[in-house]
Design a protein around this motif. Structure first.
Motif, mmCIF file in Angstrom:
data_model
loop_
_atom_site.group_PDB
_atom_site.id
_atom_site.type_symbol
_atom_site.label_atom_id
_atom_site.label_comp_id
_atom_site.label_asym_id
_atom_site.label_seq_id
_atom_site.Cartn_x
_atom_site.Cartn_y
_atom_site.Cartn_z
ATOM 1 N N ILE A 157 0.833 -1.209 0.000
ATOM 2 C CA ILE A 157 0.000 0.000 0.000
ATOM 3 C C ILE A 157 0.866 1.257 0.000
ATOM 4 N N THR A 158 1.978 1.206 0.722
ATOM 5 C CA THR A 158 2.891 2.359 0.724
ATOM 6 C C THR A 158 3.405 2.633 -0.684
ATOM 7 N N ARG A 159 3.805 1.599 -1.376
ATOM 8 C CA ARG A 159 4.350 1.783 -2.730
ATOM 9 C C ARG A 159 3.274 2.294 -3.686
ATOM 10 N N VAL A 160 2.068 1.709 -3.625
ATOM 11 C CA VAL A 160 0.996 2.139 -4.523
ATOM 12 C C VAL A 160 0.628 3.594 -4.267
ATOM 13 N N THR A 161 0.537 3.970 -2.993
ATOM 14 C CA THR A 161 0.184 5.358 -2.654
ATOM 15 C C THR A 161 1.272 6.324 -3.090
ATOM 16 N N ALA A 162 2.521 5.981 -2.790
ATOM 17 C CA ALA A 162 3.624 6.866 -3.170
ATOM 18 C C ALA A 162 3.698 7.029 -4.685
ATOM 19 N N THR A 163 3.407 5.960 -5.419
ATOM 20 C CA THR A 163 3.411 6.043 -6.880
ATOM 21 C C THR A 163 2.316 6.981 -7.371
#
Length: 659
Positions: free
Chosen positions: A481-487
């Motif tokens: 979720i962190t990666r998807v949000t940051a992207t």
């Protein structure tokens, strides 16, 4: 199929604005009943619905105990009362500033009500047995006074640490003199060690004396009362169940402690706050040190190293959740507030708010103790929470890490605030807040959208004109979720985002001049971020799997590896790439590739004509052979060092007859 539900809402004597239709939809209720004084002159409405067959949800937190007693009285009188739940929407979303927007307040009330309908996690518990064995440590006068206060309920031993006289011996408690050197444990299982211990000799006439000195003594007890003054025996001692530390400067301190300590006898149910999956832990491999993040942040020292992983003492753990907030592999998760439940609640509240206002809300994490009390006080005597600020209560705000913050942005919140109860809370949150802010650098929004705040900032208007990112699908674990949000937030996904030292995301760099491709780092990597090539000497790296545990760095015998904390949002981070590789050396006999060419050449260079075994000899050729050819050469060559002599001819019967 769930039973029909009736929602009872109250304007609290017309001091808050409500939207019955919005609240009914959020609660998925069959009917909604709105009154002005549910706890007063219109209490009969509550009695009427509690007497019915539908489940009852009352939107009032202040008088929850009153409505629960009504249900108990109905059971006593009629043998039946409808299932009852209560929720506060007044203090958190009803009472606000005079100029607050009604649609914002209604949207926030609906959001809180919708989140309350989500199923809660199941939390396991354990039973703790306390026999009432109590150890009191401190000056003679205070220790004896405390023993007299608790002796009727507890089995007391006093360990005094001064030369104060004991006027009269008592058969109700034991006395000894010594110095506390170490303490461990919690209620029902304290382990104490003392130095220079002397037991009181109660016999004889005149002044009482102490017996033989014992250099070291170990003892166990269920309750530990510390009257020494100075530093407590445990860090975060307020969270240590069964331990009582006295501030002797406060009047009535001994009586206050005695009142509580006397009740620590019997069976107690203690929540098991965490779940530990040792196979995921990246603490160590092959005695090489790795991740210590949970050890570094645990305020109660409940976590300790246990070989290749950590272990957590469930008796000592106070459930703050700071370990789960920093664990990069999710080896530690919280039973009371799992990440999935938090993200689901955050997502539902944001979605419900947007359905009623078409704008982004803001989120504030607060504790269910001091934080909730501060919000209630602000609502009653001040301007309350801002109309766009949705509160999210947790047992401890230490539970909030960068992944929870990023999940909130992924749900579409414009700001994420954390209400700290104390300076200790602020310090505990600093690293994770800084990590989340670093991820916002380079986006189209400012990093100050993540802040740790105080109570006086709860009423202030925020910047919610545009959300940090369009809402994303909050599916997966913390890192996903962190990666998807940051992207979704990033302006340029091709440029890695630099992160602070110690961040659980990043790359590694290999010094090709030092690396010998021994692949020790590959064999010990706990997450599979490092791998090798099946056909040639090569170190491969998948950045998305790297948690920056440091095992590879501490393992490398050539100190060729350096950690580089960063967040690479490009697709390249999802697949393996070569960090360092060389061509294999080919056997001079059969041509089979083996070893690393540079390593073989370096060995030859160091040994040829430099060592007596490899001077004026063909032995150096053995180094250039594969395993099979090397064995053949050692046993069958003309000058083979392991070759046997010429085998004698086999004698037959004819040889004997001819002789």
């Amino acid at each position: 199929m769930s039973a029909p539900k009736t929602l009872l809402i109250c304007s609290c004597d017309r001091t808050q604005s409500l939207s019955p239709e919005a609240l009914q939809a959020a609660a998925a209720a069959e009917q909604v009943v709105a009154v002005d004084q549910l706890c007063g002159k219109e209490m009969k409405t509550a009695v009427e619905h509690l007497s019915g067959s539908d489940d009852v949800l009352i939107a009032c937190g202040q008088q929850a105990a009153l409505f629960e007693r009504l249900g108990e009285d109905l059971v006593a009188e009629t043998g039946h009362a409808a299932p009852l739940n209560t929720i506060d929407i007044r203090d958190r979303a009803g009472w606000s500033a005079p100029d607050a927007r009604p649609d914002g307040l209604h949207a926030k009330q609906a959001a809180l009500l919708a989140a309350s309908q989500l199923p809660g996690p199941i939390t396991p518990a354990k039973v703790i047995q306390s026999s009432g064995v109590c150890c009191i440590v401190g000056p003679t006068d205070q220790a004896v006074r405390m023993a007299e206060l608790v002796q009727d309920e507890l089995g007391v031993t006093c360990i005094v640490n001064d030369a104060g006289p004991i006027q009269l011996p008592s058969a109700s408690y034991d006395v000894a003199r010594g110095r506390l050197t170490s303490a461990y444990g919690a209620l029902g299982n304290f382990k104490l060690e003392f130095a220079q211990l002397q037991a009181l000799n109660p016999t004889g006439r005149g002044a009482l004396g102490y017996g033989e000195v014992k250099p070291t003594v170990s003892s166990e007890c269920d309750v530990f009362i510390d009257l020494r003054g100075g530093e407590p025996a445990f860090p975060s001692h307020q969270k240590r169940n069964g331990y009582f530390w006295a501030d002797l400067s406060k009047p009535g301190e001994l009586e206050r402690i005695a009142l509580t300590a006397r009740e620590r006898v019997g069976e107690f149910e203690k929540t098991v706050y965490f779940n530990l999956e040792p196979s995921l832990c990246a603490h160590s491999r092959a005695n090489k040190p790795g991740c210590t993040r949970c050890l570094d942040v645990c305020p109660t020292e409940a976590i300790f190293s246990f070989g290749e992983h950590v272990q957590i003492d469930s008796d000592i753990c106070a459930g703050c959740g700071s370990c789960a907030a920093v664990c990069p592999t999710s080896a530690v998760t919280m039973n009371e507030s799992p990440y999935e439940s938090l993200t689901q609640a955050v997502d539902v509240m944001a979605k419900t708010y947007r359905e009623h206002t078409s704008e982004s809300p803001r989120l504030v994490f607060h504790t269910l103790g001091e934080g909730y009390d501060a919000i209630s006080h602000l609502a009653r005597y001040g301007n309350g929470l801002a109309d766009d600020l949705i509160p999210m209560g947790l047992d401890h705000v230490d539970r909030v890490g960068h992944a929870e913050i990023m999940a909130a942005f992924g749900a579409g919140y414009a700001e994420v605030l954390i209400l700290a109860d104390s300076e200790t809370d602020r310090e505990a949150l600093t690293a994770e807040v800084e990590l989340a802010r670093a991820m916002l650098v380079g986006t189209h929004n400012a990093p100050d959208r993540v802040r740790v705040i105080s109570v006086d900032q709860l009423s202030a208007a925020g910047d919610n004109t545009g959300r940090v990112s369009e809402p994303v699908l909050l599916v997966g674990g913390r890192r996903d979720i962190t990666r998807v949000t940051a992207t979704a937030m990033a302006d340029n996904v091709d440029a890695p985002i630099p992160l602070p030292a110690g961040a659980p995301y990043g790359a590694i760099e290999i010094d090709s001049d030092k690396c010998t491709l021994c692949l020790a780092c590959v064999s010990l990597c706990p997450t599979g971020a490092l791998g090798d090539h099946p056909d040639r000497p090569e170190v491969q790296f998948t950045e998305n799997a790297c948690v920056q545990c440091g095992i590879c760095e501490s393992t490398c015998p050539e100190t060729a590896i350096t950690l580089k904390p960063q967040l690479d949002l490009s697709k390249d981070a999802l697949s393996a790439r070569a960090l360092h590789g060389e061509e294999p050396f080919e056997c001079v006999q059969c041509g089979t590739p083996f070893g690393v060419a540079s390593t073989i050449n370096r060995i030859v260079e160091k040994l040829e004509n430099q060592h007596w075994m490899y001077t004026n000899s063909d032995n150096v050729q053995l180094i250039k052979m594969c395993d099979n050819c090397r064995v053949k050469a050692q046993f069958h060559g003309d000058n083979a060092p392991m070759a046997g002599g010429q085998r004698p001819r086999v004698r037959t019967s004819d040889d004997y007859l001819d002789s």
